[in-house]
Design a protein around this motif. Structure first.
Motif, short mmCIF file in Angstrom:
data_model
loop_
_atom_site.label_atom_id
_atom_site.label_comp_id
_atom_site.label_asym_id
_atom_site.label_seq_id
_atom_site.Cartn_x
_atom_site.Cartn_y
_atom_site.Cartn_z
N ILE A 31 40.92 35.93 31.43
CA ILE A 31 41.84 36.95 30.67
C ILE A 31 41.13 37.95 29.89
N HIS A 32 41.46 38.93 29.40
CA HIS A 32 40.56 40.04 28.83
C HIS A 32 39.22 40.22 29.04
N GLY A 33 39.12 40.14 30.58
CA GLY A 33 37.72 40.23 30.99
C GLY A 33 36.69 39.16 30.63
N LYS A 34 37.00 38.14 30.12
CA LYS A 34 36.06 37.17 29.57
C LYS A 34 35.43 36.61 30.64
N ILE A 35 34.14 36.54 30.77
CA ILE A 35 33.22 36.01 31.86
C ILE A 35 33.07 34.48 31.83
N GLY A 36 33.49 33.93 32.77
CA GLY A 36 33.16 32.40 32.68
C GLY A 36 31.71 31.84 33.05
N MET A 37 31.67 30.60 33.21
CA MET A 37 30.17 30.16 33.00
C MET A 37 29.78 30.06 34.38
N ARG A 38 30.60 29.93 35.41
CA ARG A 38 29.86 29.88 36.86
C ARG A 38 30.57 30.73 37.90
N ASN A 39 29.95 30.84 39.00
CA ASN A 39 30.46 31.22 40.14
C ASN A 39 31.73 30.55 40.74
N THR A 40 32.85 31.31 41.05
CA THR A 40 33.82 30.86 41.78
C THR A 40 33.61 30.25 43.26
N PRO A 41 34.00 28.79 43.28
CA PRO A 41 33.80 28.23 44.52
C PRO A 41 35.03 28.49 45.34
#
Lengths: 254, 346
Positions: free
Chosen positions: B104-114
């Motif tokens: 949400i809101h363009g937040k960048i997660g920690m890891r690549n999506t599997p």
């Protein structure tokens, strides 16, 4: 003759009833009053920690579990399925039992979530998603590590004037302590004499939250501690804070 | 007196009519939806084992359909912008092309999506492997502030008010939405995501023309003792579900498995991913730091960087250009382009 025997039996019953009249069953509550400097804790308000650091709390939240009421004869009434979540924004009035009778001399409770509910190998282990969303143990309370399943026992979050310049809003002057894991599960036991007489009994205890930081200087020790297990480098810091619990909880009163 | 009695009678009649009316209205409004448990038969490829299904959550058509609807619905995010399918895009083998997942809101997660294909076979979830099943995993992205950011309690309120979900939860579970049946429905749908009909699969099932000569050379190299790719990326799903440090960095910013174990020997170890559909799930590695399959092959060919926890299997491969191309071509044969289409509609 029969009437006489019946009369005697009735009289004996009445005598004992009168004698026991002072021990009618009562509802028992535990009320935890979060305090700071002896007053009700206000979030985002300046306080001084026992080590002299200016601090503010933005969140205080902890689990209470494994409550036992201790009778005068040392018998205990144990409530293994009662789990409560104390929160800085709630009244924290918890019903322990709908009806209990007797003379008591104290209470014991655990801080955190004991291993019966926090260990997948525990005999009562229940996946977190099985709890209704309004249950204390629901992940909806954000007291659950969902990537590494387990409960956070306590969250202490806020600001600390680690630069000691009297200003709290500087970048990086926040603290966040999340405790957990069975080695950090501690019991609090308090003596208090009470007898059930039919009326509700509210056992109150003040929790002086800044005392968690007794001998824990936020300027020199970790101010962000989020261990992922008890071998984690943050864990000793968490343990120091948890081990101050006895200094946090005062005596019981009604 | 007569007038008075008539008034009383009239009032009583009105009251009775009101009571009957209210009762009929209540009956009419109450939809009596009975729970249905139509068994859902998984379409398991011949070379695949049976999928382990937890006894507390058998697959039913009703649960799978509910889970499918939830999976594609942004109602699961706090601002109703992100659904599971926003990162697990069906056309990209239920993965995406971002280095790290965007919430949400363009937040960048920690890891690549599997990829989610064949996820029902995974013995654990997340790169640290501490989440034991899909049911437990589901809660994490929904509540995580960098992903969907929605409190489970608020989500259930939304679902209870929603006409479709209100009905479908009754149909699938015989009760209103709860955390337990919410996660079960999504887990059921995820277990239906199976990919096992790539060119490679067709080849091992007897179609000798399904692979090109170059792909066959790549396959030989892949399974060879010289390269040992299949030591980790082996089995029907091209993963041994182990944890390895491949020497991607000298110093890992994301410490991987050690995050959960606090064991320095686990720093830089991540779960071995499946290679199925690998050609369309770029970028690669836990943080999406390698953009193409060519980058990945070059990385392995060089033998990775120096790291005390690096797997002994990672060493310079001395591949020729033709061998590199053959390997990439073989990896491309593990992709099943159109598998997703059957999951878009009930």
């Amino acid at each position: 003759m029969k009437f006489r025997i019946a009369f005697i039996l009735l009289s004996i019953t009445a005598f004992f009833n009168i004698g026991c009249g002072s021990e009618k069953s009562s509802r028992i509550f535990l009320k935890i009053n979060l305090t700071a400097e002896g007053q009700p804790l206000q979030l985002n308000t300046d306080y001084t920690s026992p080590e002299g650091t200016l601090i503010q709390f933005s969140m205080v939240r902890f689990y209470v579990s494994q409550i036992s009421l201790i009778k005068e004869n040392n018998e205990e009434i144990h409530y293994p399925d009662n789990y409560y979540l104390a929160d800085s924004q709630s009244e924290n009035l918890f019903l322990i039992d709908e009806a209990v009778t007797g003379k008591f001399k104290g209470i014991r409770f655990g801080l955190g979530v004991d291993s019966t509910r926090n260990d997948s190998s525990g005999i009562y282990a229940i996946p977190a998603y099985e709890y209704p969303a309004d249950h204390a143990l629901s992940p909806a309370n954000f007291m659950y590590w969902s990537w590494n399943p387990g409960y956070i026992f306590m969250k202490l979050e806020g600001k600390a004037d680690t630069s000691a310049n009297g200003i709290l809003n500087e970048i990086g002057e926040t603290f966040s302590i999340h405790t957990g894991f069975k080695e950090a599960y501690v019991f609090i036991e308090r003596n208090y004499n009470f007898t059930t007489k039919g009326d509700d009994i509210i056992l109150q205890v003040n929790a002086e939250i800044p005392n968690f930081f007794t001998n824990y200087n936020l300027r020199s020790k970790k101010k962000d501690a989020h261990p992922s297990n008890s071998k984690h480098e943050d864990f000793p810091y968490v343990l120091e804070i948890v081990n101050n619990s006895n200094l946090v909880f005062g005596n019981i009163f009604e | 007196m007569g007038t008075f009695l008539n008034s009383i009678r009239c009032l009583l009649n009105k009251f009775l009519i009101y009571i009957i009316g209210v009762s009929l209205f209540s009956i009419a409004c109450k939809e009596n939806i009975k729970k249905r448990e139509t068994p859902y038969i998984l379409d398991i490829p011949d070379a695949f084992p049976e999928m382990p299904i937890p006894s507390h959550n058998p697959l039913t058509v009703e649960k799978v359909e509910l889970g499918r609807k939830l999976f594609f619905d942004p109602i699961l995010s706090v601002d109703s912008t992100i659904s599971c399918a926003s990162c697990h895009i069906p056309q990209i083998a239920f993965a995406d092309h971002e280095p790290q997942a965007k919430g949400i809101h363009g937040k960048i997660g920690m890891r690549n999506t599997p990829t989610l294909y064949n996820i029902g076979y995974a013995p654990y979830l997340f790169m640290e492997g501490k989440v034991p099943d899909l049911e437990t995993q589901v809660i994490a992205p929904v509540q995580h502030e960098e992903e969907m950011g929605l409190n489970l309690r608020d989500l259930l309120k939304r679902l209870e008010k929603h006409p479709y979900y209100k009905k479908q939860f009754q149909l699938a579970f015989g009760e209103k939405p709860t955390p337990g049946n919410f996660v079960r429905a999504l887990a059921c749908f995820e277990r239906t995501l199976i990919s096992g009909n790539s060119s490679y699969d067709q080849y091992i099932n007897g179609d000798t023309n399904a692979l090109t000569a170059q792909q066959k050379l790549g396959m030989e190299l892949f399974f060879s003792e010289r390269l040992q790719c299949s030591k980790c990326h082996g089995g029907f799903n091209f993963t041994n579900y182990g944890f390895e440090n491949i020497g991607l960095y000298v110093h890992y910013e994301d410490i991987g498995l050690a995050r959960a174990t606090a064991d320095t020997n686990d720093i830089g170890k991540f779960k071995v991913p499946t290679l199925r559909n690998i050609s369309i799930t770029y970028p690669y590695m836990h943080n999406g730091s390698l953009q193409t399959l060519n980058d990945v092959i070059e990385f392995y060919n060089e033998g990775g960087k120096k790291n005390p926890n690096k797997s002994s299997l990672i060493k310079p491969l001395k591949l020729s250009e033709a061998e590199k191309k053959a390997l990439i071509s073989f990896l491309e044969s593990l992709t099943e382009e159109q598998a997703y289409t059957k999951y878009l509609q009930p």
